[in-house]
Design a protein around this motif. Structure first.
Motif, PDB file in Angstrom:
ATOM      1  N   ASN A  49      -1.017   2.392   5.808  1.00 26.14           N
ATOM      2  CA  ASN A  49       0.212   3.068   6.343  1.00 26.14           C
ATOM      3  C   ASN A  49       0.546   4.461   5.342  1.00 26.14           C
ATOM      4  N   ALA A  50       0.656   4.681   3.896  1.00 28.44           N
ATOM      5  CA  ALA A  50       0.268   5.874   3.126  1.00 28.44           C
ATOM      6  C   ALA A  50      -0.396   6.722   3.822  1.00 28.44           C
ATOM      7  N   THR A  51      -1.834   6.117   3.898  1.00 33.14           N
ATOM      8  CA  THR A  51      -2.943   7.344   3.949  1.00 33.14           C
ATOM      9  C   THR A  51      -3.123   7.615   5.418  1.00 33.14           C
ATOM     10  N   ALA A  63      -0.465  12.640   8.694  1.00 36.10           N
ATOM     11  CA  ALA A  63       0.098  13.246   9.853  1.00 36.10           C
ATOM     12  C   ALA A  63       0.507  14.523   9.094  1.00 36.10           C
ATOM     13  N   GLN A  64       0.710  14.543   7.423  1.00 33.78           N
ATOM     14  CA  GLN A  64       1.546  15.794   7.152  1.00 33.78           C
ATOM     15  C   GLN A  64       0.218  16.835   6.691  1.00 33.78           C
ATOM     16  N   MET A 111       2.887  -9.983  -2.608  1.00 30.83           N
ATOM     17  CA  MET A 111       3.219  -8.545  -3.569  1.00 30.83           C
ATOM     18  C   MET A 111       1.803  -8.092  -3.367  1.00 30.83           C
ATOM     19  N   LYS A 112       0.683  -8.264  -3.081  1.00 35.61           N
ATOM     20  CA  LYS A 112      -0.287  -7.899  -2.926  1.00 35.61           C
ATOM     21  C   LYS A 112      -0.507  -7.510  -1.236  1.00 35.61           C
ATOM     22  N   ASP A 113      -0.074  -8.544  -0.576  1.00 35.03           N
ATOM     23  CA  ASP A 113      -0.068  -8.223   0.280  1.00 35.03           C
ATOM     24  C   ASP A 113       0.865  -7.405   1.564  1.00 35.03           C
ATOM     25  N   SER A 114       1.818  -7.284   0.612  1.00 34.01           N
ATOM     26  CA  SER A 114       2.715  -5.828   1.061  1.00 34.01           C
ATOM     27  C   SER A 114       2.009  -4.231   0.543  1.00 34.01           C
ATOM     28  N   ILE A 115       1.167  -4.422  -0.200  1.00 34.25           N
ATOM     29  CA  ILE A 115       0.905  -3.235  -0.656  1.00 34.25           C
ATOM     30  C   ILE A 115      -0.516  -2.561   0.660  1.00 34.25           C
ATOM     31  N   ALA A 150      -6.148   8.330  -5.404  1.00 34.68           N
ATOM     32  CA  ALA A 150      -5.847   7.336  -5.503  1.00 34.68           C
ATOM     33  C   ALA A 150      -5.185   6.290  -4.953  1.00 34.68           C
ATOM     34  N   ILE A 151      -4.921   7.019  -2.800  1.00 33.58           N
ATOM     35  CA  ILE A 151      -4.288   6.517  -2.352  1.00 33.58           C
ATOM     36  C   ILE A 151      -5.945   6.251  -1.473  1.00 33.58           C
ATOM     37  N   SER A 152      -6.611   7.250  -1.395  1.00 33.49           N
ATOM     38  CA  SER A 152      -7.671   6.573  -1.062  1.00 33.49           C
ATOM     39  C   SER A 152      -8.222   5.258  -1.548  1.00 33.49           C
ATOM     40  N   VAL A 153      -7.922   5.582  -2.956  1.00 29.75           N
ATOM     41  CA  VAL A 153      -8.804   4.245  -3.600  1.00 29.75           C
ATOM     42  C   VAL A 153      -7.609   3.062  -3.707  1.00 29.75           C
ATOM     43  N   ARG A 154      -7.199   2.807  -3.444  1.00 31.25           N
ATOM     44  CA  ARG A 154      -6.432   1.973  -3.338  1.00 31.25           C
ATOM     45  C   ARG A 154      -5.741   1.166  -1.905  1.00 31.25           C
ATOM     46  N   SER A 155      -6.233   2.299  -0.679  1.00 38.36           N
ATOM     47  CA  SER A 155      -6.297   1.109   0.172  1.00 38.36           C
ATOM     48  C   SER A 155      -7.901   0.959   0.867  1.00 38.36           C
TER      49      SER A 155
END
Length: 180
Positions: free
Chosen positions: A11-13, A18-19, A1-5, A168-173
């Protein structure tokens, strides 16, 4: 699970980056309406700067999405398209027309013109994010008309939520990268 995150976070970043131009288009247009509603005076200069900024995003999209031989033609068509949008906005902002409308009504008219310009530019480019920007701007017109004085509060709240989500996305990545 952690590997998929960890795999999905970059990709989310990348997707968010891109958007970013399209999200900036929305934020800037909504800010213009919100600020006009609160300040009660027109922001002609702001709108006249916003149109070329939208045009530049569309020209860049046309340049990136077209084959080598079609780049200049697509960029020229987008420049002409946004020149027409600028002309329409200037007509709406003429002294006689502007005196007939309040600052809030004028801002909503400009938002309608901008929404139509973005939607048609996106259709011509087959760039669905730009079509979506136009659609969201168009949907914003009745919402802003209904909200009137509360628009700045909601716009700032939306910007705050977007900023928190980006953080949040940045910190998570970064955490995923540090662990991986």
């Amino acid at each position: 699970m952690k590997d998929s995150i960890a795999r999905n976070s970059p990709n989310a970043t990348r997707l968010l980056l891109a958007q970013a131009p399209f999200l900036a288009m929305l934020a800037c247009a909504f800010f213009g309406v919100a600020y006009t509603s609160v300040s009660r005076h027109g922001m002609t200069f702001y709108w006249m700067i916003l149109v070329p900024a939208f045009g530049l995003v569309c020209v860049a999209t046309a340049w990136r999405e077209n084959a080598e031989g079609a780049k200049w033609r697509a960029a020229l068509l987008q420049a002409l398209h946004w020149g027409a949008v600028m002309l329409a906005m200037n007509l709406a902002l003429m002294a006689d027309v502007e005196r007939a409308m309040s600052a809030e009504a004028s801002a909503l008219v400009l938002l309608v013109i901008l929404a139509l310009g973005a939607a048609t530019a996106g259709l011509h480019l087959r760039a669905w994010p730009i079509v979506i920007v136009g659609g969201v701007l168009a949907m914003g017109v009745p919402i802003f008309a209904w909200l009137e004085e509360r628009t700045l509060l909601f716009a700032l709240g939306g910007v705050g939520v977007a900023a928190l989500a980006a953080m949040a996305i940045s910190v998570r990545s970064r955490l995923s990268a540090a662990r991986g």
